[in-house]
Design an enzyme around this catalytic site. Sequence first.
Site, PDB file in Angstrom:
ATOM      1  N   GLU A  45       0.859  -1.186   0.000  1.00 23.35           N
ATOM      2  CA  GLU A  45       0.000   0.000   0.000  1.00 23.35           C
ATOM      3  C   GLU A  45       0.889   1.227   0.000  1.00 23.35           C
ATOM      4  OE1 GLU A  45      -3.531   2.293   2.502  1.00 23.35           O
ATOM      5  OE2 GLU A  45      -3.337   0.099   2.673  1.00 23.35           O
TER       6      GLU A  45
ATOM      7  N   GLU B 108       4.782   5.259   3.615  1.00 21.69           N
ATOM      8  CA  GLU B 108       4.258   6.577   3.999  1.00 21.69           C
ATOM      9  C   GLU B 108       5.420   7.481   4.394  1.00 21.69           C
ATOM     10  OE1 GLU B 108       2.650   9.637   4.112  1.00 21.69           O
ATOM     11  OE2 GLU B 108       1.079   8.109   3.855  1.00 21.69           O
TER      12      GLU B 108
ATOM     13  N   ASP C 142      10.514   7.506  -0.374  1.00 25.25           N
ATOM     14  CA  ASP C 142       9.925   7.496  -1.709  1.00 25.25           C
ATOM     15  C   ASP C 142       9.575   6.072  -2.146  1.00 25.25           C
ATOM     16  OD1 ASP C 142       9.315   7.830  -4.389  1.00 25.25           O
ATOM     17  OD2 ASP C 142      11.049   9.095  -4.834  1.00 25.25           O
TER      18      ASP C 142
ATOM     19  N   ASP D  60      -2.217  12.282  -3.553  1.00 19.92           N
ATOM     20  CA  ASP D  60      -2.270  13.716  -3.827  1.00 19.92           C
ATOM     21  C   ASP D  60      -2.590  13.916  -5.309  1.00 19.92           C
ATOM     22  OD1 ASP D  60      -1.720  16.458  -4.258  1.00 19.92           O
ATOM     23  OD2 ASP D  60      -0.274  16.461  -2.610  1.00 19.92           O
TER      24      ASP D  60
ATOM     25  N   LYS E 148      -2.998  21.255 -10.286  1.00 22.61           N
ATOM     26  CA  LYS E 148      -2.525  22.221 -11.277  1.00 22.61           C
ATOM     27  C   LYS E 148      -1.749  21.510 -12.377  1.00 22.61           C
ATOM     28  CE  LYS E 148      -2.264  26.029  -7.961  1.00 22.61           C
ATOM     29  NZ  LYS E 148      -1.389  27.030  -7.298  1.00 22.61           N
TER      30      LYS E 148
ATOM     31  N   ASP F 251     -11.314  10.622  -4.978  1.00 28.90           N
ATOM     32  CA  ASP F 251     -12.536  11.408  -5.074  1.00 28.90           C
ATOM     33  C   ASP F 251     -12.392  12.534  -6.088  1.00 28.90           C
ATOM     34  OD1 ASP F 251     -10.648  12.400  -3.031  1.00 28.90           O
ATOM     35  OD2 ASP F 251     -12.038  14.093  -2.919  1.00 28.90           O
TER      36      ASP F 251
ATOM     37  N   THR G 115     -11.727   5.562   5.051  1.00 24.87           N
ATOM     38  CA  THR G 115     -10.596   6.329   5.556  1.00 24.87           C
ATOM     39  C   THR G 115     -11.081   7.730   5.900  1.00 24.87           C
ATOM     40  OG1 THR G 115      -9.847   7.357   3.479  1.00 24.87           O
ATOM     41  CG2 THR G 115      -9.127   5.088   3.902  1.00 24.87           C
TER      42      THR G 115
ATOM     43  N   TYR H 223      -9.828  10.466   4.843  1.00 26.79           N
ATOM     44  CA  TYR H 223      -9.843  11.270   3.621  1.00 26.79           C
ATOM     45  C   TYR H 223     -11.138  11.044   2.851  1.00 26.79           C
ATOM     46  CZ  TYR H 223      -4.864  11.679   4.653  1.00 26.79           C
ATOM     47  OH  TYR H 223      -3.663  11.913   5.267  1.00 26.79           O
TER      48      TYR H 223
END
Length: 253
Positions: free
Chosen positions: A84, A109, A136, A158, A162, A194, A232, A234
């Site tokens: 994950e 993470e 990373d 994320d 932009k 989402d 979650t 989020y």
Amino acid sequence: MPSPKSRRSPPDDVSVKASDLSAVERPSRSSEAFFGRRHGKGLRPAQAAALDSGLARYVLDLAESAPADMRALFGAEVSALRLEIGFGGGEHLLHEVAARPATGFIGVEPFVNGMAKAMTAAQRESPANLRVYDDDATRLLDWLPPASLDGIDLFYPDPWPKKRHWKRRFVNAANLDRFARALKPGGRFRFASDIDSYVNWTLLACRAHGAFTWQAASSRDWHDAYPGWPGTRYEAKAIREGRRPAYLTFLRP
């Protein structure tokens, strides 16, 4: 989100075009930082202690060669291995770790506060089928042996909304190459978001890559959460704000 035309085709009215993908350069090694900030608010002493002890037990050392049999990484006997990427506070990761003791899980993470929250929870349960990495994810993917994973999960990454930041989106041709190399035949890549533009971006990127088949026959296949999905924070925030999550599954033939 409109219905799919086939298992391989994204919706016709996508807001991201295929030309947008080709315009994004593959990141160089020096620019492959797909995460944002590493630190948030300061940790409380108990959190800092849980982070230190948790990393001492669970963190992977990529300076060492990956074992030929990745099951050797775990203190429990496991028959499958899942990754994950960007687990946040670990809600989903630790739920899966507890629900599937015969599966080894690696969680990535880089955000210190998220890792501290997960390690605090792991300290209470002390799972033997968990390992983590706090940097990373591309480095970990490159470290893994070929065809070593049964599944890769990327949930609520994320979106870098932009256009000038699209090169930082984790789903790109270079990382799909990494996924394809690390997944076993029949392995699954799952993606939840989402943000409609990122969902469509991922559909297009996986179709263009060619190594992944979208597993969707009807709209329910991406509107309904995965079986056993715990949710979650989020996701809860997105739903409160009126955004409907999508849950995509791709098969590595």
